[in-house]
Design a protein around this motif. Structure first.
Motif, PDB file in Angstrom:
ATOM      1  N   GLY A  68       0.789  -1.226   0.000  1.00 28.11           N
ATOM      2  CA  GLY A  68       0.000   0.000   0.000  1.00 28.11           C
ATOM      3  C   GLY A  68       0.817   1.269   0.000  1.00 28.11           C
ATOM      4  O   GLY A  68       0.257   2.371  -0.072  1.00 28.11           O
ATOM      5  N   VAL A  69       2.138   1.140   0.094  1.00 28.92           N
ATOM      6  CA  VAL A  69       3.027   2.305   0.055  1.00 28.92           C
ATOM      7  C   VAL A  69       3.795   2.281  -1.267  1.00 28.92           C
ATOM      8  O   VAL A  69       4.274   1.229  -1.696  1.00 28.92           O
ATOM      9  N   LYS A  70       3.918   3.423  -1.899  1.00 23.19           N
ATOM     10  CA  LYS A  70       4.571   3.527  -3.203  1.00 23.19           C
ATOM     11  C   LYS A  70       5.997   2.979  -3.155  1.00 23.19           C
ATOM     12  O   LYS A  70       6.755   3.268  -2.217  1.00 23.19           O
ATOM     13  N   VAL A  71       6.324   2.166  -4.135  1.00 25.08           N
ATOM     14  CA  VAL A  71       7.647   1.553  -4.215  1.00 25.08           C
ATOM     15  C   VAL A  71       8.685   2.616  -4.568  1.00 25.08           C
ATOM     16  O   VAL A  71       8.520   3.374  -5.525  1.00 25.08           O
ATOM     17  N   LYS A  72       9.760   2.659  -3.774  1.00 27.29           N
ATOM     18  CA  LYS A  72      10.853   3.574  -4.089  1.00 27.29           C
ATOM     19  C   LYS A  72      11.637   3.049  -5.276  1.00 27.29           C
ATOM     20  O   LYS A  72      11.847   1.846  -5.417  1.00 27.29           O
ATOM     21  N   ARG A  73      12.118   3.964  -6.121  1.00 25.70           N
ATOM     22  CA  ARG A  73      12.901   3.566  -7.285  1.00 25.70           C
ATOM     23  C   ARG A  73      13.987   4.596  -7.569  1.00 25.70           C
ATOM     24  O   ARG A  73      13.827   5.793  -7.300  1.00 25.70           O
ATOM     25  N   LYS A  74      15.096   4.116  -8.110  1.00 29.00           N
ATOM     26  CA  LYS A  74      16.204   4.980  -8.478  1.00 29.00           C
ATOM     27  C   LYS A  74      16.744   4.523  -9.824  1.00 29.00           C
ATOM     28  O   LYS A  74      17.036   3.343 -10.014  1.00 29.00           O
ATOM     29  N   VAL A  75      16.860   5.445 -10.763  1.00 28.59           N
ATOM     30  CA  VAL A  75      17.290   5.143 -12.130  1.00 28.59           C
ATOM     31  C   VAL A  75      18.697   5.666 -12.361  1.00 28.59           C
ATOM     32  O   VAL A  75      19.037   6.782 -11.949  1.00 28.59           O
ATOM     33  N   ARG A  84      18.071  10.469 -28.108  1.00 24.44           N
ATOM     34  CA  ARG A  84      17.671  10.939 -26.780  1.00 24.44           C
ATOM     35  C   ARG A  84      18.328  10.047 -25.729  1.00 24.44           C
ATOM     36  O   ARG A  84      18.325   8.825 -25.857  1.00 24.44           O
ATOM     37  N   TYR A  85      18.843  10.675 -24.684  1.00 20.71           N
ATOM     38  CA  TYR A  85      19.544   9.949 -23.632  1.00 20.71           C
ATOM     39  C   TYR A  85      18.676   9.881 -22.385  1.00 20.71           C
ATOM     40  O   TYR A  85      18.150  10.894 -21.921  1.00 20.71           O
ATOM     41  N   GLN A  86      18.543   8.697 -21.856  1.00 22.62           N
ATOM     42  CA  GLN A  86      17.772   8.371 -20.663  1.00 22.62           C
ATOM     43  C   GLN A  86      16.294   8.748 -20.827  1.00 22.62           C
ATOM     44  O   GLN A  86      15.854   9.837 -20.464  1.00 22.62           O
ATOM     45  N   VAL A  87      15.561   7.793 -21.361  1.00 28.17           N
ATOM     46  CA  VAL A  87      14.124   7.970 -21.567  1.00 28.17           C
ATOM     47  C   VAL A  87      13.384   7.113 -20.546  1.00 28.17           C
ATOM     48  O   VAL A  87      13.483   5.889 -20.563  1.00 28.17           O
ATOM     49  N   ARG A  88      12.633   7.772 -19.653  1.00 25.21           N
ATOM     50  CA  ARG A  88      11.834   7.047 -18.662  1.00 25.21           C
ATOM     51  C   ARG A  88      10.384   7.002 -19.124  1.00 25.21           C
ATOM     52  O   ARG A  88       9.864   7.949 -19.709  1.00 25.21           O
ATOM     53  N   GLN A  89       9.711   5.884 -18.844  1.00 28.54           N
ATOM     54  CA  GLN A  89       8.314   5.766 -19.211  1.00 28.54           C
ATOM     55  C   GLN A  89       7.615   4.763 -18.294  1.00 28.54           C
ATOM     56  O   GLN A  89       8.272   3.992 -17.579  1.00 28.54           O
ATOM     57  N   ASN A  90       6.303   4.798 -18.324  1.00 26.18           N
ATOM     58  CA  ASN A  90       5.475   3.891 -17.518  1.00 26.18           C
ATOM     59  C   ASN A  90       5.856   3.922 -16.043  1.00 26.18           C
ATOM     60  O   ASN A  90       5.879   2.891 -15.365  1.00 26.18           O
ATOM     61  N   ASP A  91       6.153   5.115 -15.563  1.00 29.65           N
ATOM     62  CA  ASP A  91       6.461   5.286 -14.145  1.00 29.65           C
ATOM     63  C   ASP A  91       5.146   5.227 -13.365  1.00 29.65           C
ATOM     64  O   ASP A  91       4.219   5.981 -13.638  1.00 29.65           O
ATOM     65  N   ASP A  92       5.045   4.313 -12.406  1.00 33.23           N
ATOM     66  CA  ASP A  92       3.786   4.165 -11.683  1.00 33.23           C
ATOM     67  C   ASP A  92       4.038   3.854 -10.209  1.00 33.23           C
ATOM     68  O   ASP A  92       5.166   3.943  -9.721  1.00 33.23           O
ATOM     69  N   PHE A  93       2.978   3.464  -9.508  1.00 33.57           N
ATOM     70  CA  PHE A  93       3.026   3.213  -8.074  1.00 33.57           C
ATOM     71  C   PHE A  93       4.014   2.112  -7.717  1.00 33.57           C
ATOM     72  O   PHE A  93       4.621   2.122  -6.642  1.00 33.57           O
ATOM     73  N   TYR A  94       4.233   1.158  -8.624  1.00 35.88           N
ATOM     74  CA  TYR A  94       4.994  -0.050  -8.310  1.00 35.88           C
ATOM     75  C   TYR A  94       6.448  -0.016  -8.800  1.00 35.88           C
ATOM     76  O   TYR A  94       7.212  -0.918  -8.483  1.00 35.88           O
ATOM     77  N   GLY A  95       6.818   0.990  -9.589  1.00 38.11           N
ATOM     78  CA  GLY A  95       8.182   1.066 -10.097  1.00 38.11           C
ATOM     79  C   GLY A  95       8.261   1.885 -11.365  1.00 38.11           C
ATOM     80  O   GLY A  95       7.399   2.737 -11.630  1.00 38.11           O
ATOM     81  N   THR A  96       9.290   1.595 -12.178  1.00 36.01           N
ATOM     82  CA  THR A  96       9.498   2.405 -13.376  1.00 36.01           C
ATOM     83  C   THR A  96      10.285   1.634 -14.419  1.00 36.01           C
ATOM     84  O   THR A  96      10.813   0.542 -14.149  1.00 36.01           O
ATOM     85  N   GLU A  97      10.377   2.222 -15.625  1.00 30.38           N
ATOM     86  CA  GLU A  97      11.155   1.676 -16.728  1.00 30.38           C
ATOM     87  C   GLU A  97      12.068   2.768 -17.274  1.00 30.38           C
ATOM     88  O   GLU A  97      11.707   3.946 -17.268  1.00 30.38           O
ATOM     89  N   VAL A  98      13.232   2.364 -17.767  1.00 27.15           N
ATOM     90  CA  VAL A  98      14.146   3.325 -18.364  1.00 27.15           C
ATOM     91  C   VAL A  98      14.822   2.715 -19.582  1.00 27.15           C
ATOM     92  O   VAL A  98      15.129   1.526 -19.604  1.00 27.15           O
ATOM     93  N   ARG A  99      14.993   3.518 -20.618  1.00 30.61           N
ATOM     94  CA  ARG A  99      15.773   3.167 -21.804  1.00 30.61           C
ATOM     95  C   ARG A  99      16.989   4.073 -21.823  1.00 30.61           C
ATOM     96  O   ARG A  99      16.856   5.291 -21.739  1.00 30.61           O
ATOM     97  N   ALA A 100      18.172   3.494 -21.920  1.00 33.56           N
ATOM     98  CA  ALA A 100      19.374   4.328 -21.901  1.00 33.56           C
ATOM     99  C   ALA A 100      19.394   5.276 -23.097  1.00 33.56           C
ATOM    100  O   ALA A 100      19.702   6.461 -22.963  1.00 33.56           O
ATOM    101  N   LEU A 101      19.060   4.754 -24.288  1.00 37.40           N
ATOM    102  CA  LEU A 101      19.054   5.581 -25.502  1.00 37.40           C
ATOM    103  C   LEU A 101      17.833   5.272 -26.348  1.00 37.40           C
ATOM    104  O   LEU A 101      17.415   4.112 -26.460  1.00 37.40           O
ATOM    105  N   LYS A 102      17.292   6.311 -26.967  1.00 35.42           N
ATOM    106  CA  LYS A 102      16.246   6.152 -27.965  1.00 35.42           C
ATOM    107  C   LYS A 102      16.707   6.870 -29.229  1.00 35.42           C
ATOM    108  O   LYS A 102      17.050   8.058 -29.184  1.00 35.42           O
ATOM    109  N   ILE A 103      16.734   6.141 -30.339  1.00 35.03           N
ATOM    110  CA  ILE A 103      17.248   6.676 -31.605  1.00 35.03           C
ATOM    111  C   ILE A 103      16.154   6.593 -32.659  1.00 35.03           C
ATOM    112  O   ILE A 103      15.530   5.544 -32.842  1.00 35.03           O
ATOM    113  N   GLN A 104      15.930   7.700 -33.360  1.00 30.78           N
ATOM    114  CA  GLN A 104      15.014   7.707 -34.498  1.00 30.78           C
ATOM    115  C   GLN A 104      15.808   8.039 -35.753  1.00 30.78           C
ATOM    116  O   GLN A 104      16.549   9.030 -35.788  1.00 30.78           O
ATOM    117  N   LEU A 105      15.658   7.191 -36.760  1.00 27.13           N
ATOM    118  CA  LEU A 105      16.309   7.400 -38.055  1.00 27.13           C
ATOM    119  C   LEU A 105      15.218   7.690 -39.077  1.00 27.13           C
ATOM    120  O   LEU A 105      14.427   6.810 -39.434  1.00 27.13           O
TER     121      LEU A 105
END
Length: 469
Positions: free
Chosen positions: A392-399, A429-450
């Motif tokens: 019931g308490v938000k999960v701590k996260r560090k990226v 793009r360097y360090q792209v975070r997404q889907n950050d929620d109550f239970y944790g998070t996701e990170v991509r080191a690099l995102k490249i568009q060609l």
């Protein structure tokens, strides 16, 4: 081609193959069909399952576009009943093969199921996949010559993986089988010994049990059957294990390798895969944490990803750090080449007193090269640390992310987290975070568009989450 021009051997009606544990018709499986299985709620066990009909892996990288009928039960302590996932289309003409060999493989739609269940003192999780029809081989045009590749047909390919805890003891049962099989050999072809052995078994029309045992023995001895110059076939296998704190079951029905004569690329088709796992030791919740080195999308049509992706077991690792290394992998599509070397995954998860838990996931890539865009990147790392205090308490996260060097067209690019670099051909793009929620998070080191290739590429993905149920 007329029947008289071929030697046809067929075995139909009832033909089933079951490996290492026999047909999964255990008390747990039968019980899962009962009304008692409808009970839901938090239990002392963690359940997980992954089932699909067809998966393609090209040079070590998964073609996600073709992961057909994927049914996933993510780590949970809750009995959630049954989930069913069907495929909308057959996989005909969807494979990234050259035109001259596309017609060698035809796979009909399939259905996948996962189920968590309880009856009496038995708790379990079960996965199942059924593919209606598979056809491999047939006539193909190679230059000015028509080549008749032997035709293998399989009906009702079924895979089952069942993991359970019965009266306090962990167990597993797995199987694969099919309802009919036939093999057509072009007249005049030299039949390899292992193929002849398979034909002899089918022709003998022995009782089912004896037929099963003989096929199992043949598969253990032969392993792979070569079908001409383009295809190799390995009938499936099953595996499972049970210990004091967990059990897992894996049924893998068929493996086909397609060799591309144009560039020596190898495509592996995995057909009819069912996996399940149950474990205890989850008083603080379950880990839903994954690592993947690569994700590549070509417009809306093709999606690659994976490179032997890894996950933390639902209960964690007991505080031990685990690792997985992949020396190299590559994607080759329409002139676009992405080469990866030195992939390494690291992870840890630990249940703590007072319903607390902690862990981390880490993805590293030694080097990435994209020649068409003149891009070379070294030393890519992403990491997510996670810690739960109580339900019931938000999960701590560090990226944390790190890049050794980025070279675009011979120019060194320096980026801080959150920054990007653009040029006429694309953007990084360097360090792209997404889907950050109550239970944790996701990170991509690099995102490249060609832009010219219409490609979106993400590198070094790490996702860390702790769920309480």
């Amino acid at each position: 081609m007329k029947k008289s021009l071929r030697k046809t051997i067929a075995a139909s009606a009832v033909f089933a193959v079951a490996l290492a544990g026999g047909v999964a018709a255990s008390d747990a499986t039968a019980a899962s069909k009962s009304a008692a299985a409808k009970r839901t709620g938090i239990t002392k066990f963690a359940y997980k399952a992954n089932v699909f009909g067809t998966k393609a892996v090209l040079n070590g990288v998964e073609l996600k576009t073709l992961k057909d009928a994927l049914a996933v039960q993510k780590c949970t302590r809750q009995l959630r009943g049954e989930k069913v996932k069907g495929s909308a289309l057959s996989t005909d003409n969807l494979l990234p093969f050259p035109d001259e060999i596309k017609d060698l493989i035809h796979i009909s739609p399939s259905t996948s199921r996962t189920k968590t269940y309880r009856v009496g003192n038995t708790y379990g999780v079960r996965g199942q996949n059924v593919i209606a029809d598979i056809k491999v081989g047939g006539p193909i045009q190679v230059g000015d010559t028509t080549v008749n590749v032997p035709v293998l047909k399989i009906e009702g390919l079924k895979s089952v993986a069942d993991s359970f805890n019965k009266n306090g003891k962990f167990g597993h049962q797995e199987s694969f089988g099919f309802g009919g099989i036939s093999l057509e050999i072009p007249e005049g072809d030299v039949i390899p010994p292992e193929v002849q052995d398979l034909l002899d078994i089918i022709q003998d029309n022995l009782p089912i049990t004896e037929t099963v045992n003989q096929v199992i023995d043949l598969l253990k001895t032969v392993g792979v059957i070569e079908i001409g110059d383009y295809l190799s076939l390995a009938l499936g296998h099953t595996a499972g294990r049970a210990g004091k704190h967990s059990a897992q079951s894996n049924a893998y029905a068929l493996r086909i390798q397609v060799n591309n004569p144009q560039n020596d690329a190898k495509t592996i088709l995995q057909l009819g895969r069912a996996y399940s796992r149950i474990s205890d030791g989850v008083p603080s919740g379950v880990f839903r944490s994954t690592m993947s080195a690569l994700d590549l999308k070509l417009g809306d049509l093709v999606h690659f990803g994976g490179v032997s992706p890894q996950t933390i077991d639902c209960e964690g690792t007991g505080g031990k750090v685990k690792t997985k290394k992949v020396a190299a992998a590559s994607v080759l599509l329409d002139g676009l080449v992405v080469d990866l070397t030195g992939v390494k995954y690291s992870w840890m998860g630990k249940q703590l007193p007072k319903k607390k838990a902690k862990g981390f996931v880490k993805t590293q890539i030694g080097a990435v090269s994209i020649p068409a865009a003149d891009i070379v990147i070294n030393g890519i790392t992403s990491k997510v640390n996670m810690r739960s205090k109580k339900p019931g308490v938000k999960v701590k996260r560090k990226v944390k992310t790190q890049i050794g060097s980025i070279m675009v067209a011979g120019q060194k690019i320096n980026l801080a987290p959150g920054q990007s670099h653009s040029w006429d051909g694309g953007v990084i793009r360097y360090q792209v975070r997404q889907n950050d929620d109550f239970y944790g998070t996701e990170v991509r080191a690099l995102k490249i568009q060609l832009f010219e290739q219409n490609v979106t590429l993400t590198l070094a993905e790490s996702a860390g989450r702790i769920f309480f149920k």
